[in-house]
Scaffold this motif. Structure first.
Motif, PDB file in Angstrom:
ATOM      1  N   LEU A  34       3.005   4.253  -1.637  1.00 28.76           N
ATOM      2  CA  LEU A  34       1.545   4.248  -1.629  1.00 28.76           C
ATOM      3  C   LEU A  34       0.994   3.298  -0.574  1.00 28.76           C
ATOM      4  CD1 LEU A  34       0.731   4.301  -5.464  1.00 28.76           C
ATOM      5  CD2 LEU A  34       0.337   6.138  -3.818  1.00 28.76           C
ATOM      6  N   ILE A  35       1.617   2.125  -0.427  1.00 27.52           N
ATOM      7  CA  ILE A  35       1.100   1.153   0.535  1.00 27.52           C
ATOM      8  C   ILE A  35       1.275   1.665   1.959  1.00 27.52           C
ATOM      9  CG2 ILE A  35       3.150  -0.269   0.998  1.00 27.52           C
ATOM     10  CD1 ILE A  35      -0.244  -1.759   0.198  1.00 27.52           C
ATOM     11  N   PHE A  36       2.365   2.413   2.214  1.00 25.02           N
ATOM     12  CA  PHE A  36       2.579   2.987   3.549  1.00 25.02           C
ATOM     13  C   PHE A  36       1.449   3.945   3.901  1.00 25.02           C
ATOM     14  CE2 PHE A  36       4.163   6.537   6.119  1.00 25.02           C
ATOM     15  CZ  PHE A  36       4.553   5.852   7.261  1.00 25.02           C
ATOM     16  N   PHE A  37       1.115   4.823   2.958  1.00 22.16           N
ATOM     17  CA  PHE A  37       0.039   5.775   3.225  1.00 22.16           C
ATOM     18  C   PHE A  37      -1.317   5.080   3.281  1.00 22.16           C
ATOM     19  CE2 PHE A  37       3.218   8.851   1.664  1.00 22.16           C
ATOM     20  CZ  PHE A  37       3.130   9.771   2.693  1.00 22.16           C
ATOM     21  N   ALA A  38      -1.504   4.050   2.462  1.00 21.83           N
ATOM     22  CA  ALA A  38      -2.778   3.329   2.469  1.00 21.83           C
ATOM     23  C   ALA A  38      -3.016   2.670   3.820  1.00 21.83           C
ATOM     24  CB  ALA A  38      -2.802   2.270   1.353  1.00 21.83           C
ATOM     25  N   ALA A  49      -3.728  -3.784   0.599  1.00 23.81           N
ATOM     26  CA  ALA A  49      -3.875  -3.282   1.969  1.00 23.81           C
ATOM     27  C   ALA A  49      -5.123  -3.841   2.620  1.00 23.81           C
ATOM     28  CB  ALA A  49      -3.916  -1.751   1.965  1.00 23.81           C
ATOM     29  N   GLY A  50      -6.222  -3.941   1.858  1.00 15.58           N
ATOM     30  CA  GLY A  50      -7.453  -4.481   2.413  1.00 15.58           C
ATOM     31  C   GLY A  50      -7.370  -5.965   2.694  1.00 15.58           C
ATOM     32  N   ALA A  51      -6.689  -6.703   1.824  1.00 16.78           N
ATOM     33  CA  ALA A  51      -6.599  -8.161   1.990  1.00 16.78           C
ATOM     34  C   ALA A  51      -5.593  -8.562   3.055  1.00 16.78           C
ATOM     35  CB  ALA A  51      -6.215  -8.818   0.660  1.00 16.78           C
ATOM     36  N   SER A  52      -4.625  -7.693   3.347  1.00 21.60           N
ATOM     37  CA  SER A  52      -3.528  -8.071   4.239  1.00 21.60           C
ATOM     38  C   SER A  52      -3.914  -8.123   5.705  1.00 21.60           C
ATOM     39  CB  SER A  52      -2.377  -7.074   4.089  1.00 21.60           C
ATOM     40  OG  SER A  52      -2.755  -5.806   4.589  1.00 21.60           O
ATOM     41  N   LYS A  53      -5.072  -7.529   6.051  1.00 19.22           N
ATOM     42  CA  LYS A  53      -5.502  -7.460   7.460  1.00 19.22           C
ATOM     43  C   LYS A  53      -4.393  -6.833   8.327  1.00 19.22           C
ATOM     44  CE  LYS A  53      -9.290  -9.863   6.565  1.00 19.22           C
ATOM     45  NZ  LYS A  53      -9.048 -10.181   5.168  1.00 19.22           N
ATOM     46  N   ASP A  54      -3.737  -5.800   7.796  1.00 19.43           N
ATOM     47  CA  ASP A  54      -2.693  -5.052   8.515  1.00 19.43           C
ATOM     48  C   ASP A  54      -1.438  -5.873   8.811  1.00 19.43           C
ATOM     49  OD1 ASP A  54      -4.428  -2.868   8.570  1.00 19.43           O
ATOM     50  OD2 ASP A  54      -5.322  -3.530  10.461  1.00 19.43           O
ATOM     51  N   SER A  55      -1.241  -6.988   8.092  1.00 23.75           N
ATOM     52  CA  SER A  55      -0.044  -7.795   8.282  1.00 23.75           C
ATOM     53  C   SER A  55       1.065  -7.284   7.361  1.00 23.75           C
ATOM     54  CB  SER A  55      -0.330  -9.272   7.971  1.00 23.75           C
ATOM     55  OG  SER A  55       0.867 -10.016   7.914  1.00 23.75           O
ATOM     56  N   MET A  56       2.130  -6.738   7.946  1.00 18.52           N
ATOM     57  CA  MET A  56       3.224  -6.191   7.146  1.00 18.52           C
ATOM     58  C   MET A  56       3.897  -7.282   6.314  1.00 18.52           C
ATOM     59  SD  MET A  56       4.769  -3.578   6.116  1.00 18.52           S
ATOM     60  CE  MET A  56       4.063  -2.362   7.246  1.00 18.52           C
ATOM     61  N   ILE A 109       1.878  -7.780   3.237  1.00 13.81           N
ATOM     62  CA  ILE A 109       2.029  -6.625   2.351  1.00 13.81           C
ATOM     63  C   ILE A 109       3.347  -6.703   1.580  1.00 13.81           C
ATOM     64  CG2 ILE A 109       2.405  -4.130   2.333  1.00 13.81           C
ATOM     65  CD1 ILE A 109       0.412  -4.016   4.703  1.00 13.81           C
ATOM     66  N   VAL A 110       4.428  -7.029   2.276  1.00 12.70           N
ATOM     67  CA  VAL A 110       5.732  -7.176   1.623  1.00 12.70           C
ATOM     68  C   VAL A 110       5.685  -8.291   0.593  1.00 12.70           C
ATOM     69  CG1 VAL A 110       8.150  -7.797   1.986  1.00 12.70           C
ATOM     70  CG2 VAL A 110       7.023  -6.241   3.580  1.00 12.70           C
ATOM     71  N   PHE A 111       5.033  -9.409   0.949  1.00 11.72           N
ATOM     72  CA  PHE A 111       4.889 -10.524   0.001  1.00 11.72           C
ATOM     73  C   PHE A 111       4.137 -10.076  -1.247  1.00 11.72           C
ATOM     74  CE2 PHE A 111       2.199 -13.896  -1.705  1.00 11.72           C
ATOM     75  CZ  PHE A 111       3.147 -14.828  -2.062  1.00 11.72           C
ATOM     76  N   GLY A 112       3.037  -9.332  -1.040  1.00 11.61           N
ATOM     77  CA  GLY A 112       2.256  -8.870  -2.184  1.00 11.61           C
ATOM     78  C   GLY A 112       3.053  -7.978  -3.101  1.00 11.61           C
ATOM     79  N   LEU A 113       3.846  -7.064  -2.524  1.00 14.45           N
ATOM     80  CA  LEU A 113       4.673  -6.184  -3.342  1.00 14.45           C
ATOM     81  C   LEU A 113       5.769  -6.957  -4.067  1.00 14.45           C
ATOM     82  CD1 LEU A 113       5.072  -3.151  -0.914  1.00 14.45           C
ATOM     83  CD2 LEU A 113       3.738  -3.221  -3.018  1.00 14.45           C
TER      84      LEU A 113
END
Length: 234
Positions: free
Chosen positions: A60-64, A129-136, A139-143
């Motif tokens: 889901l995060i990839f598509f988001a 996805a919105g909070a990450s500012k496109d930082s992978m 995103i990985v940390f959040g997951l």
């Protein structure tokens, strides 16, 4: 995003708060889905259920991330986040909002967990996805952080929210803040808004936070008033 920048650490704190506020329900679903399993299968059910839920979030995060690069889709995501934030402030139904049938076999319990999590995880994924500012990396940390919160932290988080209602209000305001920031960074509006004022995104972020709290509190008050009226008439 540079790890030494204040924006990185602000986004990191936002993601932690998102996981705490939105991660508890997923653990409740897993517990309910596994409650009818024999003791020796419950641990396996939880393990495979969490594994399936996390894999689902990765997809889901990839598509988001990909979709949020398309003009106007951040606006759509922001509207969804505003509604999620408002819904967070509304009183829950008597059953706690979890209509989950416990599976009697390991496979059925895992299916229940993954299907329910597909619906419930969308809010968490869009918020991260919105909070990450496109930082992978963020995103990985959040997951990754969502895993221990789902497995071990849900009861503590829910007790904290029950004891200190302002935590829920702050969570709703955070989602409204991120929604405002998503509008300001939408490809369709970013240049135009920056031309109006470099600080306009802060206005939208504050406005989103205030909007969620005001509308959420207003709707919650109306719902409680209607519930009292039904109780008095019965």
């Amino acid at each position: 995003m540079d790890i030494s920048s204040p924006q990185f650490w602000l986004a990191l704190l936002q993601i932690v708060a998102i996981d705490i506020v939105l991660g508890g329900d997923n653990a409740v679903v897993i517990a309910l889905a596994c409650r009818r399993l024999p003791d020796d299968l419950r641990r396996k059910g939880i393990m495979w259920g969490v594994f399936g839920a996390i894999m689902l979030r990765v997809v889901l995060i990839f598509f988001a991330i990909s979709l949020l690069q398309i003009p106007y889709l951040k606006l759509a995501g922001a509207v969804m986040l505003l509604w999620i934030g408002i819904k967070l402030l509304l009183p829950e139904p008597d059953d706690g909002g979890h209509n989950i049938d416990g599976g009697t076999t390991l496979v059925s319990a895992i299916k229940t967990i993954i299907v329910a999590d597909a619906v419930m995880s969308l809010d968490n994924v869009i918020a991260i996805a919105g909070a990450s500012k496109d930082s992978m990396g963020l995103i990985v940390f959040g997951l990754a952080l969502s895993v221990p919160i789902i497995v071990w932290g849900s009861k503590l988080v829910m007790k904290l929210m029950d004891r200190f209602p302002f935590v829920v209000v702050l969570g709703g305001a955070l989602l409204g803040w991120i929604a405002g920031d998503m509008v300001a960074t939408d490809v369709a509006f970013k240049d135009m808004l920056h031309a109006v004022s470099p600080h306009f995104k802060w206005v939208l972020s504050v406005g989103g936070a205030v909007l969620v709290v005001l509308v959420g509190k207003l709707l919650a008050a109306r719902m409680l008033k209607a519930q009292r009226a039904l109780t008095d008439n019965s």
